[in-house]
Design a protein around this motif. Structure first.
Motif, short mmCIF file in Angstrom:
data_model
loop_
_atom_site.label_atom_id
_atom_site.label_comp_id
_atom_site.label_asym_id
_atom_site.label_seq_id
_atom_site.Cartn_x
_atom_site.Cartn_y
_atom_site.Cartn_z
N LEU A 1 -20.09 -19.76 -4.39
CA LEU A 1 -18.63 -19.84 -4.29
C LEU A 1 -18.04 -20.61 -5.46
O LEU A 1 -16.97 -20.27 -5.97
N GLN A 2 -18.75 -21.64 -5.90
CA GLN A 2 -18.27 -22.46 -7.02
C GLN A 2 -18.32 -21.71 -8.35
O GLN A 2 -17.68 -22.13 -9.32
N LYS A 3 -19.07 -20.62 -8.40
CA LYS A 3 -19.15 -19.82 -9.62
C LYS A 3 -18.02 -18.80 -9.73
O LYS A 3 -17.83 -18.18 -10.78
N VAL A 4 -17.29 -18.61 -8.64
CA VAL A 4 -16.22 -17.62 -8.63
C VAL A 4 -15.01 -18.17 -9.38
O VAL A 4 -14.50 -19.25 -9.06
N GLY A 5 -14.57 -17.42 -10.37
CA GLY A 5 -13.37 -17.84 -11.11
C GLY A 5 -12.11 -17.58 -10.31
O GLY A 5 -12.04 -16.62 -9.52
N TRP A 6 -11.11 -18.43 -10.51
CA TRP A 6 -9.85 -18.28 -9.77
C TRP A 6 -9.23 -16.90 -10.03
O TRP A 6 -8.68 -16.28 -9.11
N ASN A 7 -9.38 -16.39 -11.23
CA ASN A 7 -8.81 -15.08 -11.55
C ASN A 7 -9.47 -13.95 -10.74
O ASN A 7 -8.85 -12.91 -10.51
N GLN A 8 -10.71 -14.17 -10.31
CA GLN A 8 -11.40 -13.16 -9.52
C GLN A 8 -10.90 -13.09 -8.08
O GLN A 8 -11.04 -12.06 -7.43
N ILE A 9 -10.33 -14.19 -7.61
CA ILE A 9 -10.03 -14.29 -6.19
C ILE A 9 -8.55 -14.46 -5.89
O ILE A 9 -8.10 -14.24 -4.75
N LYS A 10 -7.76 -14.82 -6.88
CA LYS A 10 -6.38 -15.22 -6.60
C LYS A 10 -5.53 -14.09 -6.01
O LYS A 10 -4.62 -14.34 -5.22
N GLY A 11 -5.83 -12.84 -6.37
CA GLY A 11 -5.04 -11.73 -5.86
C GLY A 11 -5.13 -11.53 -4.37
O GLY A 11 -4.26 -10.89 -3.77
N LYS A 12 -6.17 -12.09 -3.76
CA LYS A 12 -6.35 -11.98 -2.31
C LYS A 12 -5.81 -13.20 -1.58
O LYS A 12 -5.80 -13.22 -0.34
N LEU A 13 -5.37 -14.23 -2.33
CA LEU A 13 -4.96 -15.49 -1.71
C LEU A 13 -3.51 -15.88 -2.00
O LEU A 13 -2.86 -16.52 -1.17
N LYS B 1 -4.46 -22.39 -6.64
CA LYS B 1 -5.74 -22.72 -7.25
C LYS B 1 -6.21 -24.10 -6.80
O LYS B 1 -7.40 -24.31 -6.52
N GLU B 2 -5.29 -25.03 -6.68
CA GLU B 2 -5.64 -26.39 -6.27
C GLU B 2 -6.15 -26.41 -4.82
O GLU B 2 -7.11 -27.12 -4.50
N THR B 3 -5.51 -25.62 -3.96
CA THR B 3 -5.95 -25.55 -2.56
C THR B 3 -7.34 -24.95 -2.47
O THR B 3 -8.20 -25.42 -1.72
N TRP B 4 -7.58 -23.90 -3.25
CA TRP B 4 -8.90 -23.27 -3.27
C TRP B 4 -9.96 -24.26 -3.73
O TRP B 4 -11.02 -24.39 -3.08
N GLN B 5 -9.71 -24.97 -4.79
CA GLN B 5 -10.70 -25.92 -5.30
C GLN B 5 -10.91 -27.08 -4.33
O GLN B 5 -12.03 -27.57 -4.16
N ALA B 6 -9.83 -27.50 -3.67
CA ALA B 6 -9.97 -28.58 -2.68
C ALA B 6 -10.79 -28.14 -1.49
O ALA B 6 -11.60 -28.92 -0.94
N ALA B 7 -10.63 -26.89 -1.07
CA ALA B 7 -11.43 -26.36 0.05
C ALA B 7 -12.90 -26.32 -0.31
O ALA B 7 -13.76 -26.70 0.51
N LEU B 8 -13.20 -25.88 -1.53
CA LEU B 8 -14.60 -25.86 -1.94
C LEU B 8 -15.17 -27.28 -1.97
O LEU B 8 -16.33 -27.51 -1.59
N GLY B 9 -14.37 -28.24 -2.41
CA GLY B 9 -14.83 -29.62 -2.44
C GLY B 9 -15.03 -30.21 -1.06
O GLY B 9 -15.84 -31.14 -0.89
N ALA B 10 -14.33 -29.66 -0.07
CA ALA B 10 -14.45 -30.18 1.30
C ALA B 10 -15.62 -29.59 2.07
O ALA B 10 -16.05 -30.15 3.07
N LEU B 11 -16.13 -28.46 1.61
CA LEU B 11 -17.22 -27.79 2.33
C LEU B 11 -18.50 -28.62 2.24
O LEU B 11 -18.89 -29.08 1.17
#
Length: 521
Positions: free
Chosen positions: A31-43, A49-59
């Motif tokens: 999950l940490q290898k996924v670039g924001w540009n790859q996933i942002k269109g679904k979110l 981007k900050e929320t996504w990175q914070a969620a990964l940090g919380a896992l």
């Protein structure tokens, strides 16, 4: 879940999560290898981007973890960071659990599976297990609309690319096979008796352009199938042996899959308190039907026969009694000391038919054979026994690559087969000492009718516990069979997960180059 349409696509496209809820799942390192540009269109716009990175940090997966991203419309879930050597690198069982528990609700949803290419096949089958087809809940009958779940894979390797059409077709067929097998196992006997099961076989045959061979009722007795006939003769719906055969030009060997299809076991040795859930006793035959359908649709280069041993072990005036003696298709006589040990009787007829009538070089039988299997290898691993050490290793490897885990049983007929000694027949059908390798002994009973000196490869797979998780069927066995015999497939995905044949000896780069070349031809 029953109304869900499952689709595998190279890209699920972009959509706001409130319009199409989404679950993103994978190992945390992936999950940490996924670039924001790859996933942002679904979110976006609900997730930044900050929320996504914070969620990964919380896992903090232990063994799994999940985090909501946007209300109840988007979530991210982490698989175990490491698995032991007897588990699948895909963490397939955890994939199923996380999809069931974390996928947001809605009529149009998306799953983004983040993984390595080698885990795609097992992950797709694991996702399919989360969407069973059978239900008789009254609320479901009032819902006319279908729910759609779109699955997209993000491959994290350096040469990552979207899956091509051939790979997606394989994943779709495998998923359909898993869901077909699970539906049959989930269906109760009043809707899945031997007549209904034969209808399922005919339907697959029609789809594939194959006319099944069916031997049924009194014809079984006349032709010497004393095992299948003896088990099912008292039931309202007659027992049957049915065969689907795929015989391509240029085949170099003949393979037979033999499935135990006991649609319900209520023999004289059974007690009512142990009966709920025994609709699952046809799990081996169901898995073989699902796997045969998917395997043939993907292209298979060898002769492949699916042999279904179907019966309802019913109580009635002509039911088999303890002390009865039956002559099986092998010509050997069996004294019945346990009418609930009926699966081995029908399978003994099935494997001998595969050898004598189909001239099979490789015979694999699959069955929900023994309650002792769960004690031997647990709820997640099938128990495997074979007369060939290479195939024992291959079954374990196929289990890891497919997610349908397997572990070996002891194969030692010279020490264990004496458990079946009878004073009046060639053998009994149940062991004298239930504390002496019960699951191994049950398999040896089947193998003894081929003969322990039979020159071909014989594999026995007991799936009694993995065939279900709680009160739901899993479709277990379909993915394992497709992977185990993938070396004979036209499909590159199955070649890559197969532990046997030329593909197994290639390095991954060589396999991928070969597959790309074959896709272009």
């Amino acid at each position: 879940m029953a109304s869900v349409v499952l689709e595998f696509k190279p890209s699920a496209g972009d959509s706001e999560p409130q319009n199409r809820p989404v679950l993103i799942i994978g190992q945390l390192v992936n999950l940490q290898k996924v670039g924001w540009n790859q996933i942002k269109g679904k979110l976006q716009p609900g997730v930044s981007k900050e929320t996504w990175q914070a969620a990964l940090g919380a896992l903090n997966p232990n063994p799994t973890d999940s985090c909501p991203l946007y209300l109840n419309h988007a979530a991210v879930a982490a698989l175990p960071s490491r698995v032991s050597r007897h588990n699948s690198p895909s963490s397939a069982h955890f994939v199923t659990r996380l999809v069931r528990s974390c996928l947001p609700g809605g009529s149009n949803r998306c799953i983004v599976m983040v993984c390595e290419h080698s885990d795609v096949f097992a992950s797709s089958c694991a996702i399919a297990r989360a969407f069973p087809l059978f239900t008789r809940r009254s609320s479901s009958s009032r819902r006319a609309e279908k729910k759609n779940v779109t699955v997209e894979f993000l491959i994290v390797e350096q040469d990552s690319s979207t899956l091509d059409a051939a790979e997606l077709e394989c994943l779709s067929n495998a998923a359909d096979g898993v869901r077909l097998a699970a539906r049959i196992v989930d269906t109760p006997c009043n809707e899945m008796n031997t007549d209904h099961f034969l209808d399922e076989i005919r339907a697959v045959g029609t789809e594939l352009g194959i006319t099944p061979v069916i031997i049924r009722g009194e014809e079984l007795k006349q032709k010497g199938f004393g095992g299948i006939y003896g088990v099912g003769k008292a039931a309202e719906h007659p027992p049957a042996l049915a065969v689907l055969s795929h015989k391509p030009d240029g085949a170099t060997q003949t393979i037979a899959w033999v499935g135990k299809g006991i649609v319900y076991p209520t023999g004289l040795s059974c007690t009512s308190t142990t009966m709920p859930g025994m609709k699952r006793d046809c799990g081996g035959a169901a898995a073989i039907l699902g796997a045969f359908r998917a395997t043939v649709k993907q292209g298979f280069n060898d002769n492949l026969h699916a042999v279904f041993c179907l019966a309802e072990n019913a109580v009635g005036p002509i039911a088999t009694r303890p002390d009865d003696i039956h002559t099986l298709y092998s010509g050997k006589t069996v004294e019945i000391n346990n009418t609930d040990a009926e699966g081995r009787l029908v399978l003994a007829d099935g494997v001998v038919y595969a050898s004598k009538d189909l001239s099979a070089d490789i015979i694999l039988d699959m069955a929900t054979l023994t309650g002792a299997q769960g004690i031997s290898t647990g709820k997640h691993h099938a128990a495997v026994m074979t007369n060939n050490e290479q195939w024992e290793t291959a079954c374990v490897r196929a289990g890891r690559s497919s997610g349908d885990l397997a572990h070996p049983l002891v194969y030692c007929p010279e020490l264990h087969f004496s458990e079946f000694t009878s004073a009046v027949a060639d053998m009994k059908n149940s062991v004298a000492d239930r504390e002496n390798a019960q699951s191994s002994c049950a398999g040896l009973f089947i193998g003894s009718h081929l003969g322990f000196d039979w020159p071909g490869v014989w594999v026995h797979v007991d799936i009694a516990s993995p065939v279900h998780a709680g009160e739901r069927a899993t479709g277990f066995g379909v993915a394992m069979l497709m992977a185990l015999f993938g070396q004979a497939s036209d499909d590159c995905t199955l070649n890559n997960v197969s532990p046997l044949g030329a593909a197994a000896s290639m390095n991954e780069d060589q396999m991928e180059r070969d597959c790309k070349r074959r896709r272009l031809v």
